[in-house]
Write a protein that holds these residues in place. Structure first.
Motif, short mmCIF file in Angstrom:
data_model
loop_
_atom_site.label_atom_id
_atom_site.label_comp_id
_atom_site.label_asym_id
_atom_site.label_seq_id
_atom_site.Cartn_x
_atom_site.Cartn_y
_atom_site.Cartn_z
N ILE A 29 3.27 34.24 43.21
CA ILE A 29 3.38 33.01 42.44
C ILE A 29 3.52 31.81 43.38
O ILE A 29 2.88 30.78 43.21
CB ILE A 29 4.57 33.09 41.47
N PHE A 56 8.43 30.66 36.85
CA PHE A 56 7.03 30.98 36.57
C PHE A 56 6.84 32.46 36.22
O PHE A 56 5.98 32.80 35.41
CB PHE A 56 6.15 30.62 37.75
N SER A 57 7.60 33.29 36.86
CA SER A 57 7.40 34.72 36.58
C SER A 57 7.63 34.99 35.10
O SER A 57 6.91 35.78 34.48
CB SER A 57 8.34 35.57 37.44
N CYS A 60 4.81 32.96 32.97
CA CYS A 60 3.51 33.62 32.93
C CYS A 60 3.53 34.80 31.97
O CYS A 60 2.52 35.11 31.32
CB CYS A 60 3.12 34.10 34.33
N GLU A 61 4.66 35.42 31.88
CA GLU A 61 4.79 36.49 30.90
C GLU A 61 4.59 35.97 29.49
O GLU A 61 3.83 36.53 28.70
CB GLU A 61 6.22 37.02 31.01
N PHE A 63 3.14 33.32 28.71
CA PHE A 63 1.79 32.81 28.61
C PHE A 63 0.78 33.94 28.37
O PHE A 63 -0.07 33.85 27.48
CB PHE A 63 1.47 32.05 29.90
N VAL A 64 0.88 34.98 29.16
CA VAL A 64 -0.04 36.11 28.98
C VAL A 64 0.13 36.72 27.60
O VAL A 64 -0.85 37.05 26.92
CB VAL A 64 0.20 37.17 30.07
N VAL B 70 -3.98 33.18 34.28
CA VAL B 70 -2.60 33.06 34.75
C VAL B 70 -2.54 32.17 35.99
O VAL B 70 -1.69 31.28 36.09
CB VAL B 70 -2.01 34.45 35.06
N SER B 71 -3.46 32.40 36.89
CA SER B 71 -3.47 31.56 38.08
C SER B 71 -3.73 30.11 37.73
O SER B 71 -3.12 29.19 38.28
CB SER B 71 -4.54 32.06 39.06
N TYR B 73 -3.02 28.71 35.00
CA TYR B 73 -1.81 28.20 34.36
C TYR B 73 -0.79 27.74 35.40
O TYR B 73 -0.22 26.65 35.29
CB TYR B 73 -1.23 29.31 33.48
N ILE B 74 -0.60 28.57 36.39
CA ILE B 74 0.36 28.19 37.44
C ILE B 74 -0.09 26.91 38.13
O ILE B 74 0.71 26.00 38.37
CB ILE B 74 0.51 29.34 38.45
#
Lengths: 127, 269
Positions: A29, A56-57, A60-61, A63-64, B70-71, B73-74
């Motif tokens: 990340i 972010f970890s 992103c969870e 988000f996914v 995901v990338s 998004y970051i």
């Protein structure tokens, strides 16, 4: 009633040696963040606090999960049960929040459709 | 720093320099390797599977697309956070900047759970960790996360202040104990969540309306959060202990259109 502090073992055991208790590796990340952040005004490297990848970890969870859920809705819409990239694209196009992903899914779609599952019916039913 | 021991800049700049000192790899900016650009696919798939019903399949292209997303998004969020730092002439992107960027870019529903997550993380990491945010109080969304009421408004009738996660440390301790059920003996008391270990009030009067914490606890605990527990023990909320306070965890999910149970508390409608 208080339990003994459970912290001691969490980052080495029980979850994942690579990601600790996080679902996604923090180092990865951070790399992606670094690339997006660029430089500071005086030309120095932008620094990233150690906590930012932690946030972010988890983000992103979420988000996914959300993107997947929406893609799955598109899959069902097409009366299929395999999530395809087109479903992800549909999810992105249908969600204002995901506008920033439009290029990603469009580029992907243009990339060709070599991997095709054939277990589905109604594949053409997408948007 | 590698160039510092080189005799002159010439060798570094000349693309035809060849293998002097065996530092060929230094000459061009290294191409971004796939494994640096994307999240590990296995992790992504795991998260995806958690929200999909068991019979769902995922094509490879969908996996890869989500991995790319995901990338993106970051990068998207980081870019916004970066701009803020630039404006305020700070050198370091903090967690607070990230949260701020998310709320700015429409992901404000993430802010609350992320704040809680961060809070837990800090507790794990110990006292030295909180310096980034805690003192002084951030503008919004960061340090005062436990006192936001807005995300709970829609949690259903009767979800008043009693459901708010108060800033209680023994409460957090209980959560920790519960979420690390694998390594810590479960708290005593009759399990009534189909045997699955969920954060339980255990005599405390406060209880998160939806279980953020299990997500911190790795795969098994996450399964509870993302639908595993809901699938195994449908309807466990609400009436379990007669108080109705558990209701937020699984049973108040109006979004059933997709045909799968998912207790995600911050769904967009």
């Amino acid at each position: 009633m208080r339990q003994a502090r459970p912290y001691s073992g969490i980052f080495c055991g029980g979850v994942s040696a690579r990601t600790g208790p996080h679902a996604l590796p923090l180092a990865r990340i951070k790399k992606i963040m670094k690339r997006s952040a660029g430089e500071t005004a005086d030309g120095g490297a932008r620094m990233i606090s150690g906590e930012a990848p932690v946030v972010f970890s988890k983000a992103c969870e979420l988000f996914v999960a959300e993107l997947t859920r929406r893609a799955w809705a598109a899959t069902l819409e097409g009366k299929r049960r395999t999530v395809h990239r087109e479903d992800v694209a549909t999810a992105v196009h249908n969600t204002d929040l995901f506008d920033f992903l439009v290029d990603v899914v469009n580029a992907d779609t243009a990339g060709g459709d070599d991997t095709h599952d054939v277990d589905d019916v109604g594949d053409g039913a997408l948007g | 720093m590698d160039s510092s021991f080189l005799p002159a800049g010439g060798a570094e700049n000349g693309s035809s320099g060849g293998a002097n000192n065996g530092v060929v790899a230094q000459q061009a900016p290294p191409p971004i390797r796939e494994q640096d650009r994307l999240m590990p696919i296995a992790n992504v798939i795991r998260i995806m599977r958690r929200v999909l019903p068991a019979h769902a399949k995922i094509s490879d292209d969908a996996k890869e697309t989500i991995q790319e997303c995901v990338s993106e998004y970051i990068s998207f969020i980081t870019g916004e956070a970066n701009e803020r730092c630039q404006r305020e002439q700070r050198k370091t992107i903090t967690a607070e900047d990230v949260l701020w960027a998310m709320s700015r870019l429409g992901f404000d529903d993430y802010v609350e759970p992320l704040s809680v997550y961060l809070h837990r993380y800090r507790e794990f990491e110990g006292e030295a960790r909180g310096v980034g945010l805690a003192p002084g109080g951030p503008p919004r969304g960061g340090g005062d996360h436990h006192h936001h009421h807005h995300p709970l408004k829609s949690r259903g009738p009767g979800s008043g202040a009693a459901m708010l996660p108060h800033h209680h440390h023994d409460h957090d301790m209980q959560m920790h104990a519960a979420m690390y059920g694998g390594t810590v003996p479960p708290p005593p008391g009759p399990p009534h969540h189909g045997g699955f270990l969920m954060p339980h009030p255990q005599g405390g009067s406060h209880y998160l309306p939806y279980p953020y914490e299990p997500t911190y606890g790795g795969e098994h605990a996450m399964a509870a959060y993302y639908g595993g527990a809901a699938a195994y023990a449908p309807g466990n909320g609400g009436s379990g202990d007669g108080s109705g306070r558990d209701g937020g965890s699984a049973s108040h999910t109006p979004q059933g259109s997709a045909g799968f149970e998912h207790p995600h508390p911050f769904a967009y409608k």
